[in-house]
Write an enzyme that holds these catalytic residues in place. Structure first.
Site, mmCIF file in Angstrom:
data_model
loop_
_atom_site.group_PDB
_atom_site.id
_atom_site.type_symbol
_atom_site.label_atom_id
_atom_site.label_comp_id
_atom_site.label_asym_id
_atom_site.label_seq_id
_atom_site.Cartn_x
_atom_site.Cartn_y
_atom_site.Cartn_z
ATOM 1 N N CYS A 71 -4.985 75.031 -32.511
ATOM 2 C CA CYS A 71 -5.875 73.890 -32.273
ATOM 3 C C CYS A 71 -6.626 73.591 -33.558
ATOM 4 C CB CYS A 71 -6.840 74.204 -31.134
ATOM 5 S SG CYS A 71 -8.082 72.917 -30.908
ATOM 6 N N HIS A 164 4.760 69.023 -29.808
ATOM 7 C CA HIS A 164 4.243 67.653 -29.715
ATOM 8 C C HIS A 164 5.381 66.667 -29.552
ATOM 9 C CE1 HIS A 164 0.042 68.550 -30.826
ATOM 10 N NE2 HIS A 164 0.592 69.526 -31.516
ATOM 11 N N GLU A 213 -3.114 66.184 -23.804
ATOM 12 C CA GLU A 213 -2.926 67.567 -24.222
ATOM 13 C C GLU A 213 -2.382 68.423 -23.086
ATOM 14 O OE1 GLU A 213 -5.369 69.680 -26.955
ATOM 15 O OE2 GLU A 213 -6.750 67.971 -27.173
ATOM 16 N N CYS A 222 -7.279 65.318 -31.074
ATOM 17 C CA CYS A 222 -6.397 66.486 -31.138
ATOM 18 C C CYS A 222 -5.953 66.646 -32.583
ATOM 19 C CB CYS A 222 -5.197 66.309 -30.215
ATOM 20 S SG CYS A 222 -4.002 67.666 -30.318
ATOM 21 N N GLY A 225 -2.222 67.293 -32.953
ATOM 22 C CA GLY A 225 -1.545 66.053 -32.578
ATOM 23 C C GLY A 225 -1.562 65.030 -33.694
#
Length: 279
Positions: A71, A164, A213, A222, A225
């Protein structure tokens, strides 16, 4: 148990410093604490613990109790908390952080004595389908059609330590993310589920993005992302290697170094409040 509520561009986390104690059942704890009307509320919990390979380890748990491998927004928050609470034996402004078996570096950026942002080296985007993972007969999934919920989407799949699915669109505001997000997250093409990014190119140095998410739902930002979206944009000649991502919660700065292959992410990490809760 002491905690700090933090966010990076509205992507909010309950950060728990646990370098000298063990947090029992973090998955159950995430399900309890992340409930916005019955708990503290957050997009996940982050447990900061000791690491044999880095300065500290960051474990991330989603509101549904599942573990997340990486993250970017959470990593920036963890780095700032470690610095401000002086949790390591020697003070420093840059860190090596272990998360999901991967080590990333984070550096605090200052204006005088004030932290203005945190920069994270997110490593090299992974494009090999089997390692993302995504089920495909091709080695990579770049601009591949996928039929979901009565519509065909052109998808590009990237891993930034977590999977992703990036989809470029003319107007992100018109996407019914609550409907299509779960359908894509749980599609059989993704054996470990996937995060989903809808991306609108404003110009080659700026894109807008909304994200669904995995294990969370729609969030205001994100970090991984955004990195996946930049990689997908560069590969399809939509964006430059240095770009800004405009998200509902704020703006992140991205750079994909052509020489090293590493992708860096720079943005804010803010403390909302500190507290203590009985387990």
């Amino acid at each position: 148990m002491k905690f700090v509520k933090m966010h990076g561009c509205g992507n909010d986390y309950i950060v728990i410093p646990a370098l000298r104690e063990r947090i029992p059942n973090p998955s159950d704890l995430a399900r309890t604490l992340c409930r916005r009307h019955f708990g503290i509320g957050g997009d996940g919990i982050i447990v900061i613990g000791p690491s044999l390979a880095a300065d500290f380890k960051m474990e991330i748990y989603n509101p549904d109790g599942s573990a997340a491998q990486m993250c970017g927004n959470g990593l920036r928050c963890a780095a700032r908390l470690v610095y401000e609470q002086n949790l390591l034996s020697s003070p420093r402004r840059s860190f090596r952080v272990e998360s999901g078996g991967i080590i990333r570096s984070a550096a605090l950026l200052f204006d005088g004595k004030n932290i203005r942002a945190v920069r994270v080296n997110m490593g090299k985007p992974q494009l090999t389908a089997s390692r993302i993972p995504v089920r495909s007969d091709s080695e990579t999934v770049i601009g591949v059609p996928l039929f979901v919920s009565g519509q065909t989407y052109s998808i590009t799949c990237v891993s930034m330590g977590n999977p992703h699915c990036v989809i470029f669109t003319d107007d992100v505001s018109r996407i019914d993310l609550n409907a299509i997000g779960p359908a894509l997250e749980h599609h059989s093409m993704f054996p470990e589920r996937t995060n989903v990014e809808f991306v609108q190119i404003v110009h080659p140095a700026l894109f807008k993005m909304r994200v669904w998410e995995r294990g969370v739902g729609e969030t205001l930002a994100c970090g991984t992302g955004c990195c996946a979206a930049l990689a997908a944009g560069v590969l399809q000649h939509f964006t430059r290697r240095e770009c800004r991502a405009a998200l509902p919660g704020g703006t992140l700065n991205l750079f994909w170094d052509e020489e090293t292959g590493d992708l860096s992410l720079t943005g804010p990490a803010e403390t909302v409040f500190e507290g203590e809760i009985s387990l």
